[in-house]
Scaffold this active site. Structure first.
Site, mmCIF file in Angstrom:
data_model
loop_
_atom_site.group_PDB
_atom_site.id
_atom_site.type_symbol
_atom_site.label_atom_id
_atom_site.label_comp_id
_atom_site.label_asym_id
_atom_site.label_seq_id
_atom_site.Cartn_x
_atom_site.Cartn_y
_atom_site.Cartn_z
ATOM 1 C CB THR A 131 -0.908 0.076 1.239
ATOM 2 O OG1 THR A 131 -0.112 0.382 2.396
ATOM 3 C CG2 THR A 131 -1.660 -1.214 1.448
ATOM 4 C CG ASP A 132 1.250 5.862 -1.471
ATOM 5 O OD1 ASP A 132 2.240 6.037 -0.735
ATOM 6 O OD2 ASP A 132 0.998 6.581 -2.452
ATOM 7 C CB CYS A 133 2.142 6.427 3.535
ATOM 8 S SG CYS A 133 2.081 6.786 5.305
ATOM 9 C CG MET A 134 -1.903 2.116 5.147
ATOM 10 S SD MET A 134 -3.072 1.996 3.772
ATOM 11 C CE MET A 134 -4.516 1.396 4.640
#
Length: 543
Positions: A270-273
């Site tokens: 994932t991209d940063c959550m």
């Protein structure tokens, strides 16, 4: 350091918390491992660590830092870590001093040779691996078809899906051959947005047929090229997801599209959550559970310890309550372990640390940079510059998105031109403050025969546009150089001389200076369309 051996039966020996820990990558503050990151590694079996500029002082410190992080995992009897970074090159790079910092993707594409993308990635990858970094969140496979995109721009190889695919595939091969995992991003495509997902939730509303032809083409070819990891974007795509869920949280996108339809068998990151597209709309901790349910293998939480711990606990609780099956966790962890077995097997770096940032490496970067210089127009023949007193006005690099972090630049365009033999007086102006300097700069311009202005995302800063137009009215020889997005000319289309340089890192400034004085030809071609007159592919003019 000695590397722990990851056996093919490692998964069977792991309990639930160990498995979930492997699915988390976390960031921390400081030049030394924080007590929080050590606790995550030792007690929570953390799978990986992401580094930012806040963790970087110099190459020796980075190498020592990564060794300490891996040593913490080894001493605890845990599996070696992913140590990742955003080292795209150009304007998005976390390590800028002591390495051979490569040009960014649009600059590489302007040079016209996909082989340069391989060379840049391979050399960058070798240097990263020498410093103990084994995963790079690059290349960016977004097709930048929207001039108003606030977060992609020059991070893209351009507006042609096929060109992005060709250059991206070469970059992936370059990193792989260097022993570093390339993470292609931002699936299913962030190039046609006018909202930064660090700040809010963007939507791409195009129909499926258009997305297939544009946004998805580079990812298709990246999978064919053997990409081992893909990063999801926090973008809503109604063509795939009927609910207003971003790709990172959408089973239809991650499992249905990426896994099943495109046949990707590698790791989904994932991209940063903590980006606001996720945190503001779903909450980081709850979204971590949603991302795992959707099909993500690795959850990236870059900053806050309480959110990192919270995500681990929430995922464990989701399995224990039956919301997520342990079999689903096992599939992700097996993919992660299989890639670690493949990429972390070698203990030895490809070169001695003394070779990082060597003259030979920097020379390769220089060749790529010089090939990117793109002369869009020189209607009045103002180039090469005259050997005369020259006013240089440079807009200081500005953080246009959270991804930029800080942009300290140790070299200016004025100093680069002075070193190239031009007598200069320089004014540095914050990109957003140009409008406040109009009167002073107009008076100053009267003393000079020629003026060079380095703009920086002028499309987003009206004061820069006012300044250029005011200087045009002086009637002096005016040369404008775009130091980031080449689209700046759209704001002053009647400027007579315009050069696109795509970035303002020191190497680019040196290339600009050499180009402006005629020491090197402007061989670059536009990777994006600026106007009906100056379309993608335009350029190749020689001074």
């Amino acid at each position: 350091m000695e590397k722990a051996h990851i056996t093919s039966t490692a998964l069977a020996a792991m309990d639930l918390r160990q498995k979930v820990g492997q699915m988390i990558q976390a960031g921390f503050d400081g030049l030394e491992p924080s007590k929080e990151i050590i606790e995550l590694i030792e007690k929570h079996h953390l799978g990986g660590v992401i580094l930012f500029a806040r963790n970087v002082q110099d190459v020796n410190q980075v190498a020592a830092l990564t060794d300490k992080l891996q040593q913490a995992a080894l001493n605890s009897g845990h599996i070696p870590l992913w140590i990742s970074i955003d080292q795209e090159g150009g304007m998005v790079a976390r390590i800028t001093e002591g390495v051979a910092l490569m040009p960014g993707q649009m600059a590489i594409s302007a040079g016209g040779d996909p082989g340069a993308a391989y060379d840049a990635a391979n050399l960058c990858g070798q240097e990263l691996r020498t410093l103990g970094i084994n995963m790079n969140f690059a290349p960016d496979l977004d097709v930048n078809v929207n001039p108003d995109n606030p977060v992609i721009g020059v991070r893209s190889f351009g507006e042609s899906p096929q060109s992005v695919a060709d250059f991206g595939a070469e970059a992936i091969r370059g990193y792989r051959d260097a022993g570093v995992v390339a993470v292609a991003k931002h699936f299913p495509g962030h190039g046609d947005t006018n909202v930064d997902s660090h700040l809010d939730l963007p939507t791409i509303s195009h129909p499926r047929e258009r997305i297939d032809q544009v946004e998805l083409l580079p990812f298709h070819e990246a999978i064919d090229a053997g990409v081992e990891a893909i990063m999801s974007s926090h973008i809503v795509s109604p063509a795939f997801e009927s609910s207003k869920l971003p790709a990172t949280l959408s089973s239809a996108v991650l499992t249905g599209l990426l896994r099943e339809e495109l046949g990707f068998g590698g790791v989904i990151v994932t991209d940063c959550m903590e980006m606001q597209a996720i945190s503001d709309h779903f909450g980081t901790v709850q979204a971590a559970v949603m991302a795992v349910k959707a099909g993500a293998d690795c959850i990236l939480i870059s900053h806050r310890y309480e959110l990192q711990i919270g995500a681990i606990e929430a995922i464990v609780a989701a399995v224990e309550s039956g919301i997520i099956s342990e079999e689903r966790i096992d599939r992700s962890v097996e993919r992660l372990l299989a890639l670690k077995r493949k990429r972390l097997a070698e203990a030895n770096a490809p070169m001695a640390i003394e070779q990082v940032g060597s003259r030979e490496h920097r020379e390769k970067a220089r060749v790529i940079s010089e090939a990117s210089m793109t002369l869009v127009k020189d209607d009045n023949g103002y180039l090469p510059l005259r050997h005369a007193d020259t006013l240089v006005i440079q807009m200081e690099a500005a953080v246009s998105s959270v991804v930029d972090e800080t942009l300290h630049m140790p070299l200016t365009l004025g100093r680069a031109l002075s070193a190239a033999g031009i007598r200069t007086e320089e004014r540095m102006i914050p990109a957003s403050k140009a409008g406040e300097e109009l009167e002073v700069l107009h008076e100053l311009a009267e003393r000079f025969e020629q003026i060079v202005v380095g703009t920086y995302n002028a499309s987003f800063h009206p004061g820069q546009v006012q300044l250029v137009k005011e200087l045009q009215r002086t009637g002096k020889r005016l040369i404008v150089v775009a130091l980031r997005n080449p689209y700046d000319i759209k704001q002053f289309p009647d400027i007579s001389t315009y050069l696109a340089a795509y970035e303002s890192r020191p190497l680019a400034l040196q290339s600009i200076a050499r180009c402006l004085i005629g020491a090197i030809p402007a061989k670059g071609r536009l990777p994006v369309t600026l106007s009906p007159e100056y379309q993608a592919g335009w350029g190749g003019s020689r001074l």
